[in-house]
Design an enzyme around this catalytic site. Structure first.
Site, mmCIF file in Angstrom:
data_model
loop_
_atom_site.group_PDB
_atom_site.id
_atom_site.type_symbol
_atom_site.label_atom_id
_atom_site.label_comp_id
_atom_site.label_asym_id
_atom_site.label_seq_id
_atom_site.Cartn_x
_atom_site.Cartn_y
_atom_site.Cartn_z
ATOM 1 N N GLU A 288 7.583 -1.447 -3.625
ATOM 2 C CA GLU A 288 7.911 -0.890 -4.953
ATOM 3 C C GLU A 288 8.309 -1.976 -5.926
ATOM 4 O OE1 GLU A 288 10.924 2.027 -4.210
ATOM 5 O OE2 GLU A 288 9.563 3.249 -3.003
ATOM 6 N N HIS B 189 10.980 -9.389 -0.838
ATOM 7 C CA HIS B 189 12.286 -9.031 -0.276
ATOM 8 C C HIS B 189 12.114 -8.590 1.155
ATOM 9 C CE1 HIS B 189 10.575 -5.543 -2.350
ATOM 10 N NE2 HIS B 189 11.127 -4.768 -1.429
#
Ligand code: 5GP
Length: 122
Positions: free
Chosen positions: A102, A107
């Site tokens: 998203e 990450h």
């Protein structure tokens, strides 16, 4: 694909949006996920502008890669979820559309503090 300077993690890195910081050094920032899926759910992001793991591995320096991957265990130990001082955890990095990513800044999710369950829900 070009790195989006206005993605939410870029804003967190610039200090424009607050985060609950867990750890920071020259290479990474780690903070609590705003929507935790388990008791412990933190994110680890590199300070450099990388869209995802593939972008990172193609462009990052050896020091950045080393710094990023070593920080994961350091943070897991800090949270007492590492297999070295706790009960283990799961690392997830979603990549691109099929991966369900998203936020387009690399990450890793560190998820634990309790049983994480099946790897993939069908
Ligand atoms: P992805 O689906 O890209 O792998 O994961 C993005 C993660 O970022 C999600 O788990 C989501 O809860 C988290 N997230 C989205 N916006 C924010 C935010 O503003 N602050 C924090 N701390 N986490 C966020």
């Amino acid at each position: 694909m070009k790195y989006d300077e206005n993605n939410i993690f870029a804003k967190i890195l610039r200090g424009e949006i607050p985060c609950k910081k867990i750890y920071e050094d020259d290479y990474v920032l780690s903070f609590e996920d705003v929507n935790p899926q388990k008791k412990t759910h933190v994110l680890v992001i590199p300070k450099g502008k990388y869209i995802d793991l593939d972008d990172f591995n193609e462009k990052a320096s050896k020091d950045e890669i080393n710094g990023f991957f070593r920080a994961i265990t350091l943070i897991a130990k800090k949270l007492n979820i590492s297999n070295l001082n706790g009960n283990g955890y799961r690392v997830i990095s979603n990549i691109g559309e099929d991966g369900g990513q998203e936020v387009p800044h690399l990450h890793f999710h560190l998820i634990g503090g309790e049983k994480v369950g099946k790897m993939i829900q069908k």
